[in-house]
Scaffold this motif. Structure first.
Motif, short mmCIF file in Angstrom:
data_model
loop_
_atom_site.label_atom_id
_atom_site.label_comp_id
_atom_site.label_asym_id
_atom_site.label_seq_id
_atom_site.Cartn_x
_atom_site.Cartn_y
_atom_site.Cartn_z
N ARG A 95 33.80 35.67 42.22
CA ARG A 95 32.88 35.48 41.09
C ARG A 95 31.48 36.01 41.41
O ARG A 95 30.73 36.40 40.51
N MET A 96 31.14 36.09 42.69
CA MET A 96 29.82 36.59 43.08
C MET A 96 29.72 38.10 42.89
O MET A 96 28.62 38.66 42.91
N PHE A 97 30.85 38.78 42.72
CA PHE A 97 30.85 40.24 42.63
C PHE A 97 31.38 40.76 41.30
O PHE A 97 31.21 41.94 41.01
N VAL A 98 32.04 39.92 40.54
CA VAL A 98 32.63 40.36 39.27
C VAL A 98 32.07 39.49 38.15
O VAL A 98 32.22 38.27 38.16
N SER A 99 31.45 40.13 37.18
CA SER A 99 30.83 39.41 36.08
C SER A 99 31.87 38.78 35.16
O SER A 99 32.94 39.34 34.95
N PRO A 100 31.55 37.62 34.56
CA PRO A 100 32.44 37.05 33.54
C PRO A 100 32.66 37.98 32.36
O PRO A 100 33.65 37.86 31.65
N ALA A 101 31.74 38.93 32.15
CA ALA A 101 31.93 39.89 31.08
C ALA A 101 33.11 40.81 31.36
O ALA A 101 33.73 41.34 30.44
N GLU A 102 33.45 41.01 32.63
CA GLU A 102 34.59 41.85 32.99
C GLU A 102 35.87 41.03 33.14
O GLU A 102 36.93 41.44 32.68
N ILE A 103 35.77 39.91 33.83
CA ILE A 103 36.92 39.00 33.97
C ILE A 103 36.40 37.60 33.73
O ILE A 103 35.53 37.12 34.48
N ASP A 104 36.91 36.93 32.71
CA ASP A 104 36.40 35.60 32.43
C ASP A 104 36.94 34.58 33.43
O ASP A 104 37.80 34.89 34.27
N ASP A 105 36.39 33.39 33.36
CA ASP A 105 36.70 32.36 34.34
C ASP A 105 38.19 32.03 34.39
O ASP A 105 38.77 31.83 35.46
N GLU A 106 38.80 31.96 33.21
CA GLU A 106 40.21 31.60 33.15
C GLU A 106 41.08 32.66 33.84
O GLU A 106 42.00 32.33 34.60
N ASP A 107 40.76 33.93 33.62
CA ASP A 107 41.57 35.00 34.21
C ASP A 107 41.36 35.10 35.72
O ASP A 107 42.32 35.31 36.47
N ILE A 108 40.11 34.94 36.18
CA ILE A 108 39.89 35.07 37.61
C ILE A 108 40.52 33.89 38.35
O ILE A 108 41.05 34.04 39.46
N LYS A 109 40.53 32.73 37.73
CA LYS A 109 41.21 31.58 38.34
C LYS A 109 42.72 31.80 38.36
O LYS A 109 43.40 31.51 39.35
N ARG A 110 43.25 32.36 37.27
CA ARG A 110 44.69 32.64 37.21
C ARG A 110 45.08 33.66 38.27
O ARG A 110 46.11 33.50 38.94
N ILE A 111 44.27 34.68 38.45
CA ILE A 111 44.56 35.71 39.46
C ILE A 111 44.58 35.11 40.86
O ILE A 111 45.49 35.38 41.66
N CYS A 112 43.59 34.28 41.17
CA CYS A 112 43.53 33.70 42.51
C CYS A 112 44.63 32.68 42.74
O CYS A 112 45.23 32.63 43.82
N ASP A 113 44.92 31.86 41.73
CA ASP A 113 46.01 30.88 41.88
C ASP A 113 47.34 31.58 42.09
O ASP A 113 48.16 31.15 42.92
N ALA A 114 47.59 32.66 41.34
CA ALA A 114 48.86 33.38 41.48
C ALA A 114 48.94 34.12 42.80
O ALA A 114 50.03 34.30 43.35
#
Length: 635
Positions: free
Chosen positions: A190-209
């Motif tokens: 999250r420190m390097f990728v803006s929510p405008a590019e990947i929102d919180d739900e998607d970045i959490k889904r990516i890391c969980d998977a």
């Protein structure tokens, strides 16, 4: 529950000015009472949502879009929260600062309870709408994170680095010490990728998977264990039994996310000396996105039988495998040339080619996570307060292309109290020569028993040099141009001294590696793979006493990174320990999932021959044409 940003006492302007100077922003003259760094939070259990002073500061200093006066909680809930949400989703320009949402409220209930009363995020000055990525040619040449991932190499042929690195302090590390591995990865990304590019739900889904418990053999994901007076961090409990899983899985899922978003077919081109290929193949197969395909190359006869099987037993329409005659670096040029002509529609058509060896910025970025994790777990075992800069922890790393080393160095640059980063190399020792004598001189690869780190030119040295020189783009461009032209670069004494301030190295022969493998098995009852054994032998050469008796008198703490499971290297482990030693380890410790790989049918790979009498340049051109034909025929 009172929010930490809403304490009863005003913060003196001097502290505020000092902080804003630190992050690069202009000190405000009209907000002397707001304790930074803080953000607003809508979680009902967090006091931030009720503080009108914070709300006024947010609107005035960040948005500049609403009246400065906030008269009621009703105005806060009806106007400010929706405005904040629109800002966070990228509706408002983000050309001055970026304020992340409260980390507390995107994590588990347990984590929320622990974090709502503590500092969780900082205000970071931004030069662009998000943290961009630079390449060596021009200081102001930037790419957004999504494009940076697909680019692999920068347009000038150099490597990408973040335009700036955020600062991690003791407060952050104390907070992060309670996170799960997936939560830590999400927080760092999250420190390097803006929510405008990947929102919180998607970045959490990516890391969980990426870090599913059923894909890892240890609940800790990266367990840190005692090894005599030292510690060993086992990075090999993932799907392909090597550390590459830790960085590769989220990078592949990020690429899949962006490929779907762009609706454009993307083919990953990979050259592997053992571990990168299997990790990438498994991740691509797991994602099963028809828009994301992969072609992996390996040097024929120069990877272990198990590593070959990990490639050739995968049954997926998204995956193809090819072997080639030559050294581990010989496919680098055909792949690099293909990546650099991505914009040539006549040759590439509508397809995007992407590389995911460690020259791709995604790899060292995500690999920072396991260095932070290892630091936190080791500090926990030693009773060190996270962030204590007086008690740094040295790390010894088996080193090939320097990608893992780069991840560790970036984490250290951000503020993680890592001491010396020690590179363990085999007789293909360019890393050792540059760290000891400043000689970054290319030599032909020699075969070794630790073949995954057989590297002629570790391309990530460019990134390490970038940080050693404090971002001197012109100098790095000159160095890399000299290296490309002459195959030799010799550092001046000043730069060598700076390199030595953070790095040490040791060169290990096959005999020394086997001896170290036997010694730790005999004295410490631990069986390592040949590459980890290189790191163990290097630690001993560098003066770290690993014997149990040394634990009480050891002033310097060291952790060795175990980068692969012994299950991948039966022949070498048997050579070192004898047949009985291998059988004992196999009976007690061989992973169940690895046995399944041994029983699967292999698919015949494509093969690139080395035409007799041809120059390497001619052969590489022919291989590149064959590679493009395989992609065209299959994907």
């Amino acid at each position: 529950m009172k929010c930490c940003c809403c304490g009863p006492d005003a913060v003196p302007p001097s502290r505020l000015d000092q902080y804003l100077k630190k992050v690069g922003g202009p000190p405000p003259t009209d907000v002397p009472t707001v304790p930074l760094p803080m953000v607003l939070c809508r979680n009902e259990r967090c006091g931030r949502a009720q503080n009108l002073t914070c709300a006024m500061w947010f609107v005035d200093r960040v948005l500049g879009a609403l009246p400065k006066a906030v008269s009621s909680e009703h105005q806060w809930t009806q106007e400010l929260l929706p405005t904040y949400e629109r800002y966070r989703k990228g509706v408002y320009p983000r050309n001055h600062v970026e304020v992340s949402h409260c980390i507390s409220c995107s994590l588990t209930p347990r984590a929320r309870e622990l974090r709502c009363t503590q500092k969780v995020v900082r205000l970071v000055h931004r030069t662009k709408s998000l943290r961009p990525f630079l390449h060596r040619a021009k200081e102001k040449s930037i790419l957004r994170p999504g494009l940076a991932l697909f680019s692999g190499y920068a347009p000038d042929g150099g490597l990408l680095v973040p335009a700036s690195l955020p600062t991690i302090d003791g407060d952050d590390l104390r907070l992060w010490s309670t996170l799960s591995y997936a939560e830590l990865a999400c927080t760092v990304l999250r420190m390097f990728v803006s929510p405008a590019e990947i929102d919180d739900e998607d970045i959490k889904r990516i890391c969980d998977a990426s870090y599913r418990a059923d894909e890892f053999d240890d609940d800790a994901f990266v367990p840190v264990k005692s090894l005599g007076s030292a510690f060993i961090a086992e990075l090999f409990h993932g799907p392909t039994f090597c550390f590459k899983d830790m960085g590769m899985r989220p990078v592949i899922r990020l690429l899949s996310h962006f490929a779907t978003k762009r609706n454009k077919p993307t083919t990953l081109l990979v050259s592997t000396t053992g571990d990168t290929g299997p990790a990438a193949v498994h991740a691509v197969s797991d994602v099963a996105n028809p828009l994301l395909t992969i072609l992996v190359h390996y040097p024929n006869g120069q990877i272990s039988d198990f590593q070959r099987r990990q490639l050739t037993t995968v049954d997926s329409g998204c995956v193809k495998i090819a072997s080639f005659e030559g050294g581990g670096d010989d496919m680098d040029w055909p792949i690099k040339q293909t990546l650099l002509i991505n914009s040539n529609s006549d040759e590439c058509g509508e397809r995007t080619f992407c590389g995911i060896n460690s020259y791709n910025i995604g790899r060292p970025l995500v690999q920072m996570v396991h260095f932070i994790w290892i630091y936190l777990r080791t500090a926990e075992l030693l009773g060190i307060e996270p962030g204590d800069k007086d008690r740094r922890i040295d790390m010894v790393i088996p080193t090939g292309a320097m990608g893992n080393l780069t991840g560790g160095y970036m984490a250290k640059q951000m503020g993680v109290p890592i001491g010396m980063l020690c590179a363990g190399v085999n007789i293909n020792d360019i890393t050792h020569r540059v760290m000891e004598r400043g000689e970054f001189h290319r030599r032909k690869i020699k075969q070794t028993l630790s073949d995954a780190i057989n590297i002629e030119v570790p391309y990530n040295f460019e990134r390490i040099a970038f940080y050693v020189t404090e971002g001197n783009h012109a100098l790095i461009k000159d160095w890399m141009t000299t290296m490309e032209r002459t195959q030799q670069l010799t550092l001046e004494a000043t730069w060598l001294e700076k390199l030595k301030a953070d790095f040490r190295s040791a060169r290990v022969t096959d005999d020394e590696m086997c001896s170290a493998l036997r010694q730790v098995q005999r004295e410490l009852h631990y069986v390592a793979d040949p590459h980890t054994a290189v790191a163990i032998a290097s630690a001993q050469k560098l003066g770290y006493d690993l014997t149990a008796e040394a634990a009480a008198k050891n002033g310097t703490q060291v952790v060795i990174l175990a980068t692969a499971s012994p299950c991948k290297f039966e022949k070498v482990v048997t050579l070192a320990l004898g047949e009985q030693g291998w059988k004992e380890w196999e009976a007690n410790s061989f992973p169940t999932r690895a046995r399944a790989t041994l029983g699967q049918r292999e698919n015949k790979p494509y093969h690139y021959a080395y035409r007799e009498g041809a120059s390497l340049n001619d052969v590489q051109t022919e291989w590149r044409n064959e590679m493009l034909k395989i992609v065209d025929d299959n994907f």
